[in-house]
Design an enzyme around this catalytic site. Structure first.
Site, PDB file in Angstrom:
ATOM      1  CB  THR A 166     -79.753  15.707  45.685  1.00 56.01           C
ATOM      2  OG1 THR A 166     -80.313  16.396  44.575  1.00 56.01           O
ATOM      3  CG2 THR A 166     -78.238  15.746  45.638  1.00 56.01           C
ATOM      4  CB  ALA A 209     -80.997  20.822  55.991  1.00 60.02           C
ATOM      5  CG  ASN A 210     -76.790  18.224  55.539  1.00 56.79           C
ATOM      6  OD1 ASN A 210     -76.688  19.330  54.990  1.00 56.79           O
ATOM      7  ND2 ASN A 210     -76.416  18.006  56.777  1.00 56.79           N
ATOM      8  CG  HIS A 211     -81.861  16.816  49.869  1.00 59.52           C
ATOM      9  ND1 HIS A 211     -82.802  16.890  48.867  1.00 59.52           N
ATOM     10  CD2 HIS A 211     -82.411  17.440  50.934  1.00 59.52           C
ATOM     11  CE1 HIS A 211     -83.859  17.544  49.301  1.00 59.52           C
ATOM     12  NE2 HIS A 211     -83.649  17.899  50.545  1.00 59.52           N
ATOM     13  CB  THR A 212     -78.219  11.016  50.969  1.00 61.94           C
ATOM     14  OG1 THR A 212     -77.038  10.239  50.992  1.00 61.94           O
ATOM     15  CG2 THR A 212     -79.147  10.500  49.894  1.00 61.94           C
TER      16      THR A 212
END
Ligand SMILES: CC(C)(COP(=O)(O)OP(=O)(O)OC[C@H]1O[C@@H](n2cnc3c(N)ncnc32)[C@H](O)[C@@H]1OP(=O)(O)O)[C@@H](O)C(=O)NCCC(=O)NCCS
Length: 210
Positions: free
Chosen positions: A90, A81-84
């Protein structure tokens, strides 16, 4: 005796399950007697409805101890879920590798990894609480309704709010130390059964007797 090897521990109640018996994903574990209640969806769909962004390619683990109580709608949000955020965008270009001529094997570069989610024993997770990737919750902790847990929670600590902050400890330091030493949840089921009154009494001395 092992009473935890059934799906529905309460006669006539199909909303409450022992979680470990419905888990098929090797990256998810739940300990004996840990229960989940869901009055909106089928509780047996916990893996699909409550463990989110948990892509097999990332191998993140959700480990839940014994005797936890997980309320309806509690969610575990994993790394995918954590877009870089180290990228200048993002937008998950690596996820759309076909579109942008990127390597399929590098799809995991779409997101940042914060680690597994580890829940101790005898943890109570309130209604619609959200636990984020990388968080470790200690034995005996309580997560308040609709908390968003972004940081580790020490044992026997009650947290609440967005982001979740400590509200108070459940017991004094000495009682917490003794409970963590006793680890009653690892006792044989028969011994736990004999000690239920002592557990309920709230008196650690009673639990330590005999
Ligand atoms: C956290 C909880 C366990 C209460 O703990 P408590 O120590 O008895 O807390 P209190 O009611 O005395 O409140 C203490 C403080 O925490 C705050 N608080 C309580 N619950 C909170 C929550 N879910 N989120 C944010 N803050 C919360 C109170 O407003 C109070 O704040 P204050 O000190 O600024 O006045 C309870 O409020 C809760 O959230 N229970 C979960 C219920 C649930 O979801 N059950 C699902 C079915 S199993």
């Amino acid at each position: 005796m092992d009473n935890s090897n059934k799906t529905y521990p309460r006669t006539g109640d199909s909303q409450t399950i022992y979680l470990k018996n419905v888990i098929t994903n090797p990256n998810i574990q739940a300990g004996d007697f840990t229960m989940y209640n869901d009055f909106v969806n089928d509780p047996r769909d916990f893996q699909q409805n409550n463990v989110l962004y948990h892509y097999p390619i990332n191998h993140d683990k959700l480990i839940i101890g014994k005797f936890c109580s997980i309320a309806c709608g509690a969610k575990f949000i994993f790394n995918s879920a954590n877009h870089t955020m180290s990228s200048l965008s993002t937008y998950p270009f690596p996820l759309f590798f076909e579109e942008w001529g990127l390597e399929k094997s590098r799809v995991t570069e779409s997101w940042d990894n914060k680690g597994d989610i580890i829940i101790g024993n005898d943890v109570w997770i309130g209604y619609e609480a959200v636990i984020l990737a990388g968080v470790k919750i200690g034995d005996g902790a309580i997560i308040g309704t609709r908390a968003v847990v972004t940081k580790d929670v020490p044992p026997y600590t009650i947290v609440g709010g967005v982001p979740a902050k400590p509200i108070r400890k459940r017991f004094n330091e000495e009682t917490i130390r003794r409970l963590l030493e006793l680890k009653w949840w690892d006792w044989p089921e028969q011994k736990i059964s004999q000690k239920i009154k002592a557990i309920q009494s709230g008196q650690i001395d009673e639990l330590m007797e005999g």
